[in-house]
Design a protein around this motif. Structure first.
Motif: not given
Length: 326
Positions: A32-38
Protein backbone atom coordinates in the motif's frame (compact mmCIF):
# COMPACT_ATOMS: atom_id res chain seq x y z
CA UNK A 1 30.42 -39.42 -6.32
CA UNK A 2 29.15 -42.47 -4.49
CA UNK A 3 25.46 -43.20 -4.12
CA UNK A 4 25.69 -42.43 -0.39
CA UNK A 5 27.27 -39.05 -1.03
CA UNK A 6 24.67 -38.25 -3.70
CA UNK A 7 21.93 -39.17 -1.30
CA UNK A 8 23.45 -36.98 1.40
CA UNK A 9 23.79 -33.99 -0.96
CA UNK A 10 20.22 -34.50 -2.18
CA UNK A 11 18.91 -34.61 1.38
CA UNK A 12 20.78 -31.43 2.30
CA UNK A 13 19.46 -29.58 -0.78
CA UNK A 14 15.95 -30.84 -0.10
CA UNK A 15 16.15 -29.62 3.49
CA UNK A 16 17.47 -26.23 2.38
CA UNK A 17 14.73 -25.87 -0.22
CA UNK A 18 12.08 -26.90 2.26
CA UNK A 19 13.49 -24.50 4.85
CA UNK A 20 13.50 -21.62 2.37
CA UNK A 21 9.95 -22.45 1.31
CA UNK A 22 8.83 -22.60 4.94
CA UNK A 23 10.50 -19.26 5.67
CA UNK A 24 8.86 -17.63 2.65
CA UNK A 25 5.53 -19.15 3.58
CA UNK A 26 5.79 -17.86 7.14
CA UNK A 27 6.50 -14.27 6.08
CA UNK A 28 3.62 -11.79 6.22
CA UNK A 29 2.83 -9.71 3.16
CA UNK A 30 1.55 -6.16 3.17
CA UNK A 31 1.15 -3.56 0.43
CA UNK A 32 0.00 0.00 0.00
CA UNK A 33 0.94 3.58 0.81
CA UNK A 34 4.41 4.82 -0.11
CA UNK A 35 4.09 7.71 2.36
CA UNK A 36 4.90 5.56 5.45
CA UNK A 37 7.17 3.09 3.65
CA UNK A 38 10.49 4.18 5.26
CA UNK A 39 8.85 3.97 8.69
CA UNK A 40 7.37 0.54 7.99
CA UNK A 41 10.56 -0.84 6.47
CA UNK A 42 12.61 0.23 9.50
CA UNK A 43 10.07 -1.04 12.01
CA UNK A 44 9.61 -4.40 10.30
CA UNK A 45 13.38 -4.82 10.01
CA UNK A 46 13.71 -4.19 13.76
CA UNK A 47 10.86 -6.61 14.43
CA UNK A 48 12.52 -9.42 12.46
CA UNK A 49 15.92 -8.69 14.02
CA UNK A 50 14.36 -9.12 17.43
CA UNK A 51 13.02 -12.55 16.57
CA UNK A 52 9.56 -11.44 15.48
CA UNK A 53 7.78 -12.34 12.25
CA UNK A 54 9.22 -11.30 8.91
CA UNK A 55 7.09 -8.82 6.98
CA UNK A 56 7.40 -8.06 3.28
CA UNK A 57 5.94 -4.60 2.67
CA UNK A 58 5.47 -3.42 -0.92
CA UNK A 59 5.29 0.35 -1.44
CA UNK A 60 2.76 0.38 -4.30
CA UNK A 61 0.58 3.38 -3.38
CA UNK A 62 -2.64 3.61 -1.39
CA UNK A 63 -4.90 2.89 -4.34
CA UNK A 64 -3.13 -0.35 -5.23
CA UNK A 65 -2.88 -1.30 -1.57
CA UNK A 66 -6.64 -0.97 -1.05
CA UNK A 67 -7.31 -2.99 -4.24
CA UNK A 68 -5.00 -5.80 -3.07
CA UNK A 69 -6.62 -5.73 0.37
CA UNK A 70 -10.09 -6.03 -1.16
CA UNK A 71 -8.86 -8.87 -3.39
CA UNK A 72 -7.43 -10.70 -0.36
CA UNK A 73 -3.97 -11.11 -1.90
CA UNK A 74 -2.16 -9.59 1.11
CA UNK A 75 -2.19 -10.10 4.86
CA UNK A 76 -2.77 -6.37 5.36
CA UNK A 77 -3.09 -3.21 3.31
CA UNK A 78 -2.00 0.36 3.96
CA UNK A 79 -3.50 3.67 2.92
CA UNK A 80 -3.14 7.41 3.55
CA UNK A 81 -6.86 7.90 2.96
CA UNK A 82 -9.28 5.97 5.19
CA UNK A 83 -11.05 3.18 3.36
CA UNK A 84 -14.42 4.23 1.96
CA UNK A 85 -17.60 2.57 3.19
CA UNK A 86 -18.20 1.26 -0.34
CA UNK A 87 -14.79 -0.42 -0.46
CA UNK A 88 -15.10 -1.72 3.11
CA UNK A 89 -18.41 -3.37 2.16
CA UNK A 90 -16.54 -5.45 -0.46
CA UNK A 91 -14.37 -7.07 2.23
CA UNK A 92 -16.38 -10.07 3.43
CA UNK A 93 -13.81 -10.85 6.12
CA UNK A 94 -14.43 -7.46 7.77
CA UNK A 95 -12.07 -4.51 8.15
CA UNK A 96 -9.92 -3.43 11.09
CA UNK A 97 -8.61 0.05 10.29
CA UNK A 98 -6.15 1.79 12.55
CA UNK A 99 -3.67 4.70 12.31
CA UNK A 100 -0.01 3.79 12.63
CA UNK A 101 1.93 7.08 12.39
CA UNK A 102 1.49 10.69 11.35
CA UNK A 103 3.35 12.86 8.92
CA UNK A 104 3.53 16.12 7.04
CA UNK A 105 3.28 16.52 3.28
CA UNK A 106 5.92 18.97 2.15
CA UNK A 107 5.71 21.20 -0.88
CA UNK A 108 9.20 20.25 -1.98
CA UNK A 109 11.37 21.91 -4.60
CA UNK A 110 14.73 21.85 -6.32
CA UNK A 111 15.76 25.46 -6.94
CA UNK A 112 19.25 26.30 -5.67
CA UNK A 113 19.49 29.71 -4.00
CA UNK A 114 15.75 29.98 -3.35
CA UNK A 115 14.27 30.01 0.17
CA UNK A 116 10.61 29.48 -0.59
CA UNK A 117 7.73 30.81 1.52
CA UNK A 118 4.29 30.17 0.07
CA UNK A 119 0.87 31.50 0.88
CA UNK A 120 -1.98 29.03 0.59
CA UNK A 121 -3.17 30.86 -2.53
CA UNK A 122 0.27 30.58 -4.12
CA UNK A 123 0.45 26.86 -3.32
CA UNK A 124 -2.80 26.23 -5.21
CA UNK A 125 -1.81 28.50 -8.11
CA UNK A 126 1.47 26.63 -8.65
CA UNK A 127 -0.34 23.35 -9.13
CA UNK A 128 -3.04 25.06 -11.22
CA UNK A 129 -0.31 26.34 -13.55
CA UNK A 130 -1.17 30.00 -12.87
CA UNK A 131 2.25 30.51 -11.32
CA UNK A 132 4.66 29.03 -13.86
CA UNK A 133 7.89 31.00 -13.49
CA UNK A 134 10.12 31.14 -10.43
CA UNK A 135 10.33 34.94 -10.68
CA UNK A 136 6.64 35.04 -9.63
CA UNK A 137 7.85 33.56 -6.32
CA UNK A 138 10.70 36.07 -5.99
CA UNK A 139 13.34 33.54 -7.00
CA UNK A 140 15.71 33.58 -9.97
CA UNK A 141 13.63 33.39 -13.16
CA UNK A 142 13.05 30.09 -14.90
CA UNK A 143 10.28 27.70 -15.83
CA UNK A 144 8.60 25.84 -12.97
CA UNK A 145 8.27 22.10 -13.56
CA UNK A 146 5.40 20.73 -11.45
CA UNK A 147 5.75 17.12 -10.30
CA UNK A 148 2.80 15.07 -9.06
CA UNK A 149 1.92 11.45 -8.41
CA UNK A 150 1.09 9.28 -11.40
CA UNK A 151 -0.51 6.50 -9.32
CA UNK A 152 -3.56 6.37 -7.08
CA UNK A 153 -2.29 7.85 -3.86
CA UNK A 154 -3.47 8.70 -0.37
CA UNK A 155 -0.74 11.34 -0.30
CA UNK A 156 -2.45 12.91 -3.32
CA UNK A 157 -5.79 12.74 -1.54
CA UNK A 158 -4.43 14.53 1.54
CA UNK A 159 -2.59 17.10 -0.58
CA UNK A 160 -5.50 17.90 -2.90
CA UNK A 161 -7.89 17.91 0.06
CA UNK A 162 -5.81 20.70 1.58
CA UNK A 163 -5.57 22.58 -1.74
CA UNK A 164 -9.38 22.44 -1.91
CA UNK A 165 -9.49 23.96 1.57
CA UNK A 166 -6.99 26.64 0.52
CA UNK A 167 -8.56 27.63 -2.79
CA UNK A 168 -12.17 27.73 -4.07
CA UNK A 169 -10.73 27.76 -7.61
CA UNK A 170 -8.82 24.53 -6.99
CA UNK A 171 -11.90 22.92 -5.43
CA UNK A 172 -14.14 23.80 -8.38
CA UNK A 173 -11.61 23.03 -11.14
CA UNK A 174 -9.78 19.99 -9.78
CA UNK A 175 -11.09 18.91 -6.38
CA UNK A 176 -9.66 16.19 -4.19
CA UNK A 177 -9.04 12.48 -4.62
CA UNK A 178 -6.44 9.73 -4.76
CA UNK A 179 -6.23 10.50 -8.48
CA UNK A 180 -7.13 13.85 -10.05
CA UNK A 181 -6.85 15.45 -13.47
CA UNK A 182 -3.76 17.59 -13.00
CA UNK A 183 -3.82 20.93 -14.86
CA UNK A 184 -0.02 20.84 -15.32
CA UNK A 185 3.01 18.76 -14.53
CA UNK A 186 4.75 15.42 -14.91
CA UNK A 187 4.11 12.30 -12.87
CA UNK A 188 6.21 10.07 -10.66
CA UNK A 189 5.14 6.75 -9.14
CA UNK A 190 5.07 6.77 -5.37
CA UNK A 191 6.76 9.25 -3.06
CA UNK A 192 9.97 7.61 -4.25
CA UNK A 193 9.19 8.43 -7.88
CA UNK A 194 8.29 12.06 -7.18
CA UNK A 195 11.48 12.44 -5.12
CA UNK A 196 13.51 11.00 -7.99
CA UNK A 197 12.07 13.47 -10.51
CA UNK A 198 12.65 16.38 -8.13
CA UNK A 199 16.25 15.32 -7.43
CA UNK A 200 17.02 15.14 -11.15
CA UNK A 201 15.13 18.24 -12.31
CA UNK A 202 16.41 21.68 -11.36
CA UNK A 203 13.53 24.14 -11.18
CA UNK A 204 10.98 21.51 -10.17
CA UNK A 205 8.39 21.53 -7.40
CA UNK A 206 6.09 18.81 -6.10
CA UNK A 207 4.62 17.26 -2.97
CA UNK A 208 5.81 14.34 -0.87
CA UNK A 209 6.16 13.07 2.64
CA UNK A 210 8.69 15.08 4.66
CA UNK A 211 10.71 11.88 5.08
CA UNK A 212 11.68 12.11 1.39
CA UNK A 213 13.03 15.68 1.61
CA UNK A 214 16.79 15.29 1.30
CA UNK A 215 19.74 16.11 -0.93
CA UNK A 216 18.88 18.80 -3.47
CA UNK A 217 15.22 18.73 -2.39
CA UNK A 218 14.12 21.44 0.04
CA UNK A 219 10.80 22.04 1.77
CA UNK A 220 8.89 25.30 1.45
CA UNK A 221 7.56 27.18 4.45
CA UNK A 222 3.78 27.20 4.04
CA UNK A 223 1.28 29.68 5.44
CA UNK A 224 -1.18 28.10 7.84
CA UNK A 225 -4.75 29.00 8.75
CA UNK A 226 -3.48 31.40 11.43
CA UNK A 227 -1.39 33.24 8.82
CA UNK A 228 1.97 31.97 10.07
CA UNK A 229 4.61 30.48 7.76
CA UNK A 230 5.68 27.10 9.13
CA UNK A 231 7.99 24.31 8.03
CA UNK A 232 6.91 20.65 7.97
CA UNK A 233 8.44 18.99 11.02
CA UNK A 234 7.61 17.14 14.24
CA UNK A 235 6.39 20.20 16.15
CA UNK A 236 4.18 21.59 13.40
CA UNK A 237 2.88 18.15 12.45
CA UNK A 238 2.00 17.26 16.03
CA UNK A 239 0.20 20.59 16.48
CA UNK A 240 -1.85 19.90 13.35
CA UNK A 241 -2.66 16.27 14.16
CA UNK A 242 -3.93 17.29 17.59
CA UNK A 243 -6.90 18.82 15.74
CA UNK A 244 -7.95 15.49 14.23
CA UNK A 245 -10.81 13.66 15.90
CA UNK A 246 -11.24 10.01 14.95
CA UNK A 247 -14.63 8.46 14.21
CA UNK A 248 -15.78 4.95 15.15
CA UNK A 249 -13.69 3.53 12.26
CA UNK A 250 -10.60 5.41 13.51
CA UNK A 251 -10.73 7.65 10.44
CA UNK A 252 -10.23 11.40 10.63
CA UNK A 253 -8.73 14.35 8.80
CA UNK A 254 -8.34 18.13 8.95
CA UNK A 255 -7.22 19.67 5.64
CA UNK A 256 -6.42 23.09 7.11
CA UNK A 257 -5.98 22.83 10.88
CA UNK A 258 -6.19 25.73 13.28
CA UNK A 259 -3.32 26.85 15.50
CA UNK A 260 -0.33 29.15 15.07
CA UNK A 261 2.10 26.21 15.17
CA UNK A 262 0.17 23.86 12.85
CA UNK A 263 1.57 22.79 9.49
CA UNK A 264 -1.46 22.87 7.18
CA UNK A 265 -0.91 19.64 5.21
CA UNK A 266 -0.59 16.97 7.88
CA UNK A 267 -2.11 13.51 7.86
CA UNK A 268 -2.34 10.17 9.56
CA UNK A 269 -1.71 6.93 7.69
CA UNK A 270 -3.61 3.71 8.27
CA UNK A 271 -3.17 -0.06 8.17
CA UNK A 272 -6.06 -2.24 7.01
CA UNK A 273 -6.33 -5.73 8.51
CA UNK A 274 -8.99 -8.41 8.38
CA UNK A 275 -11.34 -9.13 11.27
CA UNK A 276 -11.53 -12.82 10.37
CA UNK A 277 -10.09 -15.42 8.03
CA UNK A 278 -6.49 -14.91 9.18
CA UNK A 279 -6.17 -18.46 10.48
CA UNK A 280 -2.86 -19.39 12.07
CA UNK A 281 -1.33 -16.09 10.89
CA UNK A 282 -3.53 -14.02 13.20
CA UNK A 283 -1.10 -13.88 16.19
CA UNK A 284 1.78 -12.83 13.90
CA UNK A 285 -0.32 -10.19 12.16
CA UNK A 286 -1.32 -8.76 15.54
CA UNK A 287 2.31 -8.85 16.68
CA UNK A 288 3.54 -7.04 13.54
CA UNK A 289 0.94 -4.29 13.68
CA UNK A 290 1.27 -3.89 17.45
CA UNK A 291 5.01 -3.41 16.94
CA UNK A 292 4.33 -0.41 14.67
CA UNK A 293 2.54 1.16 17.64
CA UNK A 294 5.21 0.22 20.19
CA UNK A 295 7.56 2.74 21.81
CA UNK A 296 10.48 1.12 19.98
CA UNK A 297 8.94 2.01 16.60
CA UNK A 298 7.15 5.26 17.50
CA UNK A 299 10.25 6.70 19.21
CA UNK A 300 12.11 6.45 15.89
CA UNK A 301 9.35 8.14 13.89
CA UNK A 302 10.73 11.67 14.23
CA UNK A 303 14.24 10.68 13.12
CA UNK A 304 12.70 9.11 10.01
CA UNK A 305 10.66 12.22 9.16
CA UNK A 306 7.32 11.26 10.74
CA UNK A 307 5.11 12.38 13.62
CA UNK A 308 4.72 9.71 16.32
CA UNK A 309 1.26 8.88 17.64
CA UNK A 310 0.41 9.96 21.15
CA UNK A 311 -2.49 9.99 23.59
CA UNK A 312 -6.00 8.97 22.57
CA UNK A 313 -5.11 8.25 18.95
CA UNK A 314 -2.36 5.82 19.96
CA UNK A 315 -4.48 4.14 22.63
CA UNK A 316 -7.39 3.70 20.22
CA UNK A 317 -5.09 2.17 17.62
CA UNK A 318 -3.59 -0.27 20.14
CA UNK A 319 -7.07 -1.35 21.26
CA UNK A 320 -8.12 -1.99 17.66
CA UNK A 321 -5.31 -4.54 17.17
CA UNK A 322 -7.31 -6.90 19.39
CA UNK A 323 -10.08 -6.96 16.76
CA UNK A 324 -7.84 -8.87 14.34
CA UNK A 325 -9.14 -12.39 14.75
CA UNK A 326 -8.30 -15.78 13.35
Amino acid sequence: MTFAKKAFVFSVLTAMTAGAAATAQSALNGAGASFPSPFYQRAFSDLASGGGPRVNYQSVGSGAGVRQFIAGTVDFGATDEPISSADAAKVKRGVVQLPTVGGTIAIAYNKPGCALKLTQKQAAEIFLGVINDWKQLKCAPGKITVVHRSDGSGTTFAFTNSLSAFSPTWKSRVGEGKSVKWPVGVGGKGNEGVAGVLQNTSGSIGYLNQAFVKGSIKAAALQNKAGKFVMPNLKSGAAALNNIRLDSNLAGEDPNPAGADSYPISTLTWVLAYKSGNGAKAPRIRQAIAFLLSPKAQDKADDLGYVPLRGTVLNSAKKAVGNIGS
